[in-house]
Design a protein around this motif. Structure first.
Motif, PDB file in Angstrom:
ATOM      1  N   LEU A 151      30.013   0.621  -6.804  1.00  0.00           N
ATOM      2  CA  LEU A 151      30.931   0.703  -5.661  1.00  0.00           C
ATOM      3  C   LEU A 151      30.167   0.906  -4.346  1.00  0.00           C
ATOM      4  CD1 LEU A 151      34.041   1.199  -4.784  1.00  0.00           C
ATOM      5  CD2 LEU A 151      33.512   3.626  -5.094  1.00  0.00           C
ATOM      6  N   LEU A 152      29.101   1.719  -4.397  1.00  0.00           N
ATOM      7  CA  LEU A 152      28.404   2.136  -3.179  1.00  0.00           C
ATOM      8  C   LEU A 152      27.014   1.525  -3.042  1.00  0.00           C
ATOM      9  CD1 LEU A 152      29.423   5.885  -3.478  1.00  0.00           C
ATOM     10  CD2 LEU A 152      30.301   4.250  -1.814  1.00  0.00           C
ATOM     11  N   LYS A 153      26.766   0.476  -3.831  1.00  0.00           N
ATOM     12  CA  LYS A 153      25.430  -0.098  -3.924  1.00  0.00           C
ATOM     13  C   LYS A 153      24.813  -0.415  -2.558  1.00  0.00           C
ATOM     14  CE  LYS A 153      23.335  -3.919  -6.421  1.00  0.00           C
ATOM     15  NZ  LYS A 153      23.713  -5.223  -6.978  1.00  0.00           N
ATOM     16  N   ASP A 154      25.565  -1.148  -1.745  1.00  0.00           N
ATOM     17  CA  ASP A 154      25.005  -1.582  -0.455  1.00  0.00           C
ATOM     18  C   ASP A 154      24.705  -0.389   0.444  1.00  0.00           C
ATOM     19  OD1 ASP A 154      25.185  -4.121  -1.351  1.00  0.00           O
ATOM     20  OD2 ASP A 154      27.026  -4.625  -0.257  1.00  0.00           O
ATOM     21  N   GLU A 155      25.638   0.559   0.459  1.00  0.00           N
ATOM     22  CA  GLU A 155      25.429   1.731   1.323  1.00  0.00           C
ATOM     23  C   GLU A 155      24.244   2.573   0.845  1.00  0.00           C
ATOM     24  OE1 GLU A 155      29.205   3.821   2.717  1.00  0.00           O
ATOM     25  OE2 GLU A 155      29.941   2.344   1.277  1.00  0.00           O
ATOM     26  N   ILE A 156      24.097   2.683  -0.468  1.00  0.00           N
ATOM     27  CA  ILE A 156      22.978   3.470  -1.010  1.00  0.00           C
ATOM     28  C   ILE A 156      21.651   2.757  -0.692  1.00  0.00           C
ATOM     29  CG2 ILE A 156      21.864   4.297  -3.137  1.00  0.00           C
ATOM     30  CD1 ILE A 156      24.692   4.935  -4.202  1.00  0.00           C
ATOM     31  N   HIS A 157      21.635   1.449  -0.880  1.00  0.00           N
ATOM     32  CA  HIS A 157      20.412   0.706  -0.532  1.00  0.00           C
ATOM     33  C   HIS A 157      20.107   0.835   0.953  1.00  0.00           C
ATOM     34  CE1 HIS A 157      20.375  -2.051  -4.320  1.00  0.00           C
ATOM     35  NE2 HIS A 157      20.118  -0.785  -4.577  1.00  0.00           N
ATOM     36  N   GLU A 188      14.938  13.903   1.978  1.00  0.00           N
ATOM     37  CA  GLU A 188      15.754  13.027   2.820  1.00  0.00           C
ATOM     38  C   GLU A 188      16.488  11.944   2.016  1.00  0.00           C
ATOM     39  OE1 GLU A 188      16.040  14.639   5.960  1.00  0.00           O
ATOM     40  OE2 GLU A 188      15.669  12.672   6.841  1.00  0.00           O
ATOM     41  N   LEU A 189      15.814  11.403   1.014  1.00  0.00           N
ATOM     42  CA  LEU A 189      16.457  10.351   0.214  1.00  0.00           C
ATOM     43  C   LEU A 189      17.710  10.879  -0.468  1.00  0.00           C
ATOM     44  CD1 LEU A 189      13.550   8.418  -1.572  1.00  0.00           C
ATOM     45  CD2 LEU A 189      15.315   7.454  -0.071  1.00  0.00           C
ATOM     46  N   GLN A 190      17.599  12.075  -1.057  1.00  0.00           N
ATOM     47  CA  GLN A 190      18.767  12.635  -1.749  1.00  0.00           C
ATOM     48  C   GLN A 190      19.886  12.929  -0.756  1.00  0.00           C
ATOM     49  OE1 GLN A 190      18.842  12.187  -4.704  1.00  0.00           O
ATOM     50  NE2 GLN A 190      16.690  12.096  -5.273  1.00  0.00           N
ATOM     51  N   ALA A 191      19.530  13.479   0.401  1.00  0.00           N
ATOM     52  CA  ALA A 191      20.550  13.808   1.405  1.00  0.00           C
ATOM     53  C   ALA A 191      21.256  12.535   1.872  1.00  0.00           C
ATOM     54  CB  ALA A 191      19.911  14.540   2.589  1.00  0.00           C
ATOM     55  N   ALA A 192      20.492  11.467   2.069  1.00  0.00           N
ATOM     56  CA  ALA A 192      21.077  10.207   2.546  1.00  0.00           C
ATOM     57  C   ALA A 192      22.048   9.644   1.499  1.00  0.00           C
ATOM     58  CB  ALA A 192      19.966   9.201   2.851  1.00  0.00           C
ATOM     59  N   VAL A 193      21.659   9.736   0.225  1.00  0.00           N
ATOM     60  CA  VAL A 193      22.538   9.257  -0.854  1.00  0.00           C
ATOM     61  C   VAL A 193      23.783  10.147  -0.940  1.00  0.00           C
ATOM     62  CG1 VAL A 193      22.735   9.025  -3.371  1.00  0.00           C
ATOM     63  CG2 VAL A 193      20.689   8.185  -2.194  1.00  0.00           C
ATOM     64  N   LEU A 194      23.597  11.446  -0.785  1.00  0.00           N
ATOM     65  CA  LEU A 194      24.738  12.367  -0.889  1.00  0.00           C
ATOM     66  C   LEU A 194      25.758  12.141   0.230  1.00  0.00           C
ATOM     67  CD1 LEU A 194      22.882  15.565  -2.107  1.00  0.00           C
ATOM     68  CD2 LEU A 194      24.711  14.359  -3.327  1.00  0.00           C
ATOM     69  N   SER A 195      25.284  11.796   1.422  1.00  0.00           N
ATOM     70  CA  SER A 195      26.221  11.484   2.516  1.00  0.00           C
ATOM     71  C   SER A 195      27.110  10.307   2.126  1.00  0.00           C
ATOM     72  CB  SER A 195      25.464  11.133   3.802  1.00  0.00           C
ATOM     73  OG  SER A 195      24.928  12.291   4.381  1.00  0.00           O
ATOM     74  N   VAL A 196      26.494   9.303   1.533  1.00  0.00           N
ATOM     75  CA  VAL A 196      27.258   8.125   1.098  1.00  0.00           C
ATOM     76  C   VAL A 196      28.260   8.538   0.016  1.00  0.00           C
ATOM     77  CG1 VAL A 196      27.107   5.905  -0.095  1.00  0.00           C
ATOM     78  CG2 VAL A 196      25.384   6.515   1.637  1.00  0.00           C
ATOM     79  N   LYS A 197      27.803   9.297  -0.958  1.00  0.00           N
ATOM     80  CA  LYS A 197      28.671   9.629  -2.090  1.00  0.00           C
ATOM     81  C   LYS A 197      29.769  10.622  -1.711  1.00  0.00           C
ATOM     82  CE  LYS A 197      27.108   9.316  -6.347  1.00  0.00           C
ATOM     83  NZ  LYS A 197      26.308   9.614  -7.577  1.00  0.00           N
ATOM     84  N   LEU A 198      29.484  11.499  -0.733  1.00  0.00           N
ATOM     85  CA  LEU A 198      30.515  12.458  -0.293  1.00  0.00           C
ATOM     86  C   LEU A 198      31.751  11.716   0.234  1.00  0.00           C
ATOM     87  CD1 LEU A 198      31.438  15.366   0.341  1.00  0.00           C
ATOM     88  CD2 LEU A 198      30.228  15.190   2.525  1.00  0.00           C
ATOM     89  N   SER A 199      31.521  10.555   0.848  1.00  0.00           N
ATOM     90  CA  SER A 199      32.653   9.799   1.410  1.00  0.00           C
ATOM     91  C   SER A 199      33.615   9.341   0.318  1.00  0.00           C
ATOM     92  CB  SER A 199      32.143   8.594   2.206  1.00  0.00           C
ATOM     93  OG  SER A 199      31.576   7.630   1.329  1.00  0.00           O
ATOM     94  N   LYS A 200      33.173   9.311  -0.919  1.00  0.00           N
ATOM     95  CA  LYS A 200      34.029   8.861  -2.019  1.00  0.00           C
ATOM     96  C   LYS A 200      34.334   9.992  -3.022  1.00  0.00           C
ATOM     97  CE  LYS A 200      34.654   4.414  -1.192  1.00  0.00           C
ATOM     98  NZ  LYS A 200      34.592   4.539   0.277  1.00  0.00           N
ATOM     99  N   LEU A 201      33.965  11.226  -2.669  1.00  0.00           N
ATOM    100  CA  LEU A 201      34.171  12.328  -3.625  1.00  0.00           C
ATOM    101  C   LEU A 201      35.642  12.454  -4.036  1.00  0.00           C
ATOM    102  CD1 LEU A 201      33.357  14.862  -5.241  1.00  0.00           C
ATOM    103  CD2 LEU A 201      33.496  16.176  -3.108  1.00  0.00           C
ATOM    104  N   ASP A 202      36.540  12.438  -3.064  1.00  0.00           N
ATOM    105  CA  ASP A 202      37.957  12.627  -3.389  1.00  0.00           C
ATOM    106  C   ASP A 202      38.494  11.474  -4.245  1.00  0.00           C
ATOM    107  OD1 ASP A 202      37.913  15.004  -2.038  1.00  0.00           O
ATOM    108  OD2 ASP A 202      38.836  14.217  -0.208  1.00  0.00           O
ATOM    109  N   VAL A 203      38.055  10.263  -3.929  1.00  0.00           N
ATOM    110  CA  VAL A 203      38.485   9.091  -4.705  1.00  0.00           C
ATOM    111  C   VAL A 203      37.997   9.228  -6.156  1.00  0.00           C
ATOM    112  CG1 VAL A 203      38.183   6.589  -4.971  1.00  0.00           C
ATOM    113  CG2 VAL A 203      38.453   7.587  -2.677  1.00  0.00           C
ATOM    114  N   LEU A 204      36.751   9.614  -6.312  1.00  0.00           N
ATOM    115  CA  LEU A 204      36.185   9.733  -7.661  1.00  0.00           C
ATOM    116  C   LEU A 204      36.840  10.886  -8.423  1.00  0.00           C
ATOM    117  CD1 LEU A 204      32.428   9.031  -6.787  1.00  0.00           C
ATOM    118  CD2 LEU A 204      34.051   7.459  -7.846  1.00  0.00           C
TER     119      LEU A 204
END
Ligand SMILES: *Cc1c(COP(=O)(O)O)cnc(C)c1O
Length: 366
Positions: free
Chosen positions: A14-20, A234-250
């Motif tokens: 779902l978040l592939k592009d944003e994570i990349h 920084e890499l983990q924080a950047a990924v977590l920002s992306v994933k936080l946006s979908k936390l409620d959906v997940l």
């Protein structure tokens, strides 16, 4: 059909592009520690929990708890009350700071710490209560908060299984004096490695945690105390920002799977509480004949798990000779079923059908 216990296929697709994109951004910037990504995620994660909530990132959830205990100056001679049924990592930080973990029994339905049991464990040496929102179900924060207030104790929330969970509409992590989060990959909000955070509305505590996590420095090379090294990269924080946006959906997807199991599973499987604030980090049923059921599920390609097979006080590491009747009964009966976001309808039907079939066969034999 094979049903894994957990995988990250769905959120990562779902978040592939944003994570990349996040990876690329961090690589291009060339800053890997203490950069803007951690700062941004701290802001976002704090804001997710409400105004005036500070988040301080650290290495993992275990260290988040240790940072909190150290910020409260809890150490030798102090006692900390926590539930007998929890992840081993809830107790380790208490030992790490030199304090004594005191275990309390759980509630039979909710599996979270029993407020009455907590009251009985309070002594003159008690300094804090660590509450665990086990499996994603909030503990009874109203009663626990009152107990902490009346007895002048620090109330610490272990939210490692409760990202996005709410108690009476208010997010967990905002009830106590401080809360610890883990972003281990299997958690409801997981990074691609290790990560953790401390949450608090007390800016002084947040500052202490910031200093302790960074070798006790208040400024570069100015070490005001001997701290530790507990950073998020920084890499983990950047990924977590992306994933936080979908936390409620997940989390909603987990709730949907939980609703399906609730409707479909036969009465032989005792269902977990159906609270709206429950985020089902685990979907844990209570069953008889558990070992045989697990074997049957395994032979049908279904991977279930036990959280946890031992009570923390009864692990060899603690070997505490004390009975916890409710928790002891629970650990013989609990079974965690696959509930990860993205589990297919066929998979969850297969799980429910096989569990029901196992008990139907048993009834035929009666
Ligand atoms: C996962 C977990 C922890 C520890 O988090 P780590 O990031 O693995 O150190 C602590 N408490 C509970 C309840 C957990 O589930």
């Amino acid at each position: 059909m094979k049903v894994p216990f957990f995988n990250t296929d769905y959120p990562h697709q779902l978040l592939k592009d944003e994570i990349h994109g996040a990876f690329q951004r961090v690589m291009d910037r060339g800053v890997f520690i203490n950069g803007p990504e951690v700062g941004l995620f701290e802001q976002q994660f704090g804001a997710y929990h409400g105004q005036q909530v500070s988040a301080v990132c650290c290495g993992n959830g275990t260290q988040a708890l240790e940072l909190i205990l150290r910020a409260f100056a809890i150490g030798p001679g102090d006692e900390v009350i926590l539930p007998a049924l929890t992840c081993f990592a809830s107790a380790e930080p208490v030992v790490a700071v030199g304090a004594r973990p005191v275990f309390a029994d759980i509630l039979s339905g909710e599996k979270t710490i029993d407020p009455e049991a907590v009251k009985q464990k309070i002594t003159k040496a008690t300094k804090a209560i660590i509450v665990v929102h086990l499996y994603g179900l909030p503990a009874r924060m109203d009663e626990l908060k009152e107990i902490a207030q009346v007895n002048h104790l620090f109330l610490i929330e272990d939210c490692a299984q409760g990202h996005g969970a709410t108690f009476r509409g208010k997010p967990v992590g905002t009830f106590g004096h401080a809360a610890a989060y883990s972003f281990y990959p299997t958690k409801n909000l997981g990074s691609l490695g290790d990560g953790g955070a401390v949450l608090t509305t007390d800016e002084q505590i947040a500052n202490k945690v910031r200093i302790i996590r960074d070798h006790g420095q208040t400024a570069k090379d100015l070490h005001v105390l001997s701290g530790m090294n507990s950073r998020m990269d920084e890499l983990q924080a950047a990924v977590l920002s992306v994933k936080l946006s979908k936390l409620d959906v997940l989390n909603e997807m987990r709730k949907t799977v939980a609703g399906f199991y609730r409707n479909r599973l036969c009465a032989h499987a005792e269902k977990p509480p159906n609270e709206s604030g429950h985020v089902f980090h685990q979907y844990v049923v209570e069953v008889g004949d558990r070992e045989k059921l697990m074997e049957y599920l395994t032979s049908n390609g279904i991977h279930a798990a036990i959280h946890y097979p031992y009570l923390v006080p009864h692990t060899p590491a603690f070997s505490i000779n004390e009975r916890f009747p409710v928790a002891e009964r629970a650990i013989k009966r609990i079974l965690s079923l696959p509930v990860f976001p993205g589990i297919s309808k066929d998979m969850r039907s297969h799980v429910a059908e096989k569990i029901n079939a196992f008990y139907a066969i048993g009834e035929d034999n009666d």
